[in-house]
Design an enzyme around this catalytic site. Structure first.
Site, mmCIF file in Angstrom:
data_model
loop_
_atom_site.group_PDB
_atom_site.id
_atom_site.type_symbol
_atom_site.label_atom_id
_atom_site.label_comp_id
_atom_site.label_asym_id
_atom_site.label_seq_id
_atom_site.Cartn_x
_atom_site.Cartn_y
_atom_site.Cartn_z
ATOM 1 N N SER A 127 44.436 35.408 45.933
ATOM 2 C CA SER A 127 43.711 36.450 45.206
ATOM 3 C C SER A 127 44.440 37.783 45.315
ATOM 4 O O SER A 127 45.118 38.061 46.311
ATOM 5 C CB SER A 127 42.325 36.590 45.853
ATOM 6 N N TYR A 151 36.711 37.267 53.761
ATOM 7 C CA TYR A 151 37.158 36.478 52.603
ATOM 8 C C TYR A 151 38.638 36.747 52.318
ATOM 9 O O TYR A 151 39.452 35.829 52.237
ATOM 10 C CB TYR A 151 36.314 36.800 51.360
ATOM 11 N N LYS A 155 42.232 34.349 52.787
ATOM 12 C CA LYS A 155 43.303 34.107 51.796
ATOM 13 C C LYS A 155 44.662 34.464 52.397
ATOM 14 O O LYS A 155 45.637 33.734 52.230
ATOM 15 C CB LYS A 155 43.060 34.924 50.523
#
Ligand code: NAD
Ligand code: UDP
Length: 341
Positions: A127, A151, A155
């Site tokens: 992302s 989050y 990643k």
């Protein structure tokens, strides 16, 4: 080299379902692996209708070795497209261990089982959040990375883990795709984004407001250093994003290094730009109120997509208007998402 067996983890989800359609149309054999924690079997049924063929679906969890073993024993998997993961930033702050367990541990487990079965080819859903608060824009792949929430860190950690896997054994073929802001839906209006509860992301919030499920959109701040004060992002049509995966898969066996590639349009639009485009295309009013900034948000984020053009021969094609029109078609046909039918 089409006709390869591709395992698509998270293939029942928003981006996965759109990608599966194009993969099947391109001649790949697809096995969807999903625990349906954030999706429904209905999305797969609708994909099957769109491609007019049945799809192999394995219900399982990437954290469970035995679930993955079953698939790798039953099918000779050529490559994995790894969408499975949890993605709600706010929830990740409340429940960091859940995110590290699902996203990081799940990916480690997946790679271990892959290696045991001599499958060493993976495309990973990363992302633009890994760029943190970039000093300048557009953002290219050489920019430094950081993350402010579990989050985003999950990643980043996975990217690092996959790099280490590659450096330990360069026969791995690994593509890290950094998505900017996927929105929109399949033009048929039968599949799209179906968030549970109150949407965190802008576009589903706008479309739910337009259909009357939400009273108004809260715009998180109008005092950013942008052309109208609201946050600027690089919104990309989910079908364009899906096409990027097909290109990456087509070429993955030709890459001789681990690849990190932005998938964005290169255009930045503000929250108000998106609201105006949505209203123009749909004829629907989107009432909004300006509210305080959301913690952790940045002013501006958009891609330099030129590396994707160079190495994948891919670039986004759809306009913001098309993204709004397709979102609205999906929303108006399915006011309650997959539960409408
Ligand atoms: P999604 O929630 O719609 O799809 C993810 C799918 O993974 C769901 O079907 C879910 O049931 C499944 N899943 C989750 N945990 C699993 C597990 N442990 N085992 C098996 N299946 C599991 O999300 P999406 O928007 O399609 O995102 C796909 C991927 O792209 C995610 O990894 C996400 O972090 C990443 N990503 C998404 C965005 C975005 O804005 N949508 C942006 C950047 C990156
Ligand atoms: N945003 C907003 N109201 C909402 C949701 C989002 O004003 O209800 C803004 C947010 O501040 C950001 C942009 O819309 O500037 C995109 O937010 P989203 O959560 O969709 O993506 P991300 O912040 O992860 O890029």
């Amino acid at each position: 080299m089409k006709n390869r067996n591709i395992l698509v983890t998270g293939g029942a989800g928003y981006i996965g379902s759109h990608t599966v359609i194009l993969l099947i149309k391109s001649g790949y054999n697809i096995i969807i692996f999903d625990n349906f924690s954030n999706s429904s079997r209905e999305s797969v049924k609708r994909v099957e209708k769109l491609v007019d063929t049945s799809i192999t679906v394995v219900e399982g969890d990437i954290r469970k070795r035995e679930d993955l073993q079953k698939v790798f024993i039953s099918y000779k998997i050529d490559s994995v497209i790894h969408f499975a993961g949890l993605k709600a930033v706010g929830e990740s702050v409340e429940k960091p261990l859940k995110y590290y367990d699902n996203n990081v541990y799940g990916t480690i487990n997946l790679c271990q089982v892959m290696a045991e079965h001599d499958c060493k080819s993976i495309i990973f859903s990363s992302s633009a959040t890994v760029y943190g608060d970039p000093k300048t824009t557009p953002i290219d792949e050489s920019f430094s990375t950081s993350a402010t929430n579990p989050y985003g860190k999950s990643k980043l950690f996975i990217e690092e883990i996959l790099r280490d896997v590659y450096f330990s054994d360069t026969s791995w073929k690994i593509v890290l795709l950094r998505y900017f802001n996927p929105i929109g839906a399949h033009a048929s209006g039968t599949i799209g984004e179906d968030p549970t509860g109150i949407p965190n992301n802008l576009m589903p919030f706008i479309s739910q407001t337009a259909i009357g499920k939400r009273k108004y959109l809260s715009i998180f701040g109008n005092d950013y250093d942008t052309h109208d004060g609201t946050g600027v992002r690089d919104y990309i049509h989910v079908v364009d994003l899906a096409k990027g995966h097909v290109k990456a898969l087509d070429k993955i066996h030709t890459f001789n290094k681990i690849m990190t590639i932005n998938l964005g349009t290169g255009e930045g639009y503000s929250v108000l730009d998106v609201v105006k485009a949505f209203e123009k295309v749909t004829g629907k009013k989107v009432p909004y109120k300006i509210e305080a900034r959301r913690a952790g948000d940045i002013a501006t984020c958009y891609a330099d997509p030129s590396y994707a053009k160079k190495v994948l021969d891919w670039k986004s094609e759809k306009t913001l208007e098309e993204m709004c029109a397709d979102t609205w078609y999906w929303q108006s046909q399915n006011p309650n998402g997959y539960q409408s039918h």
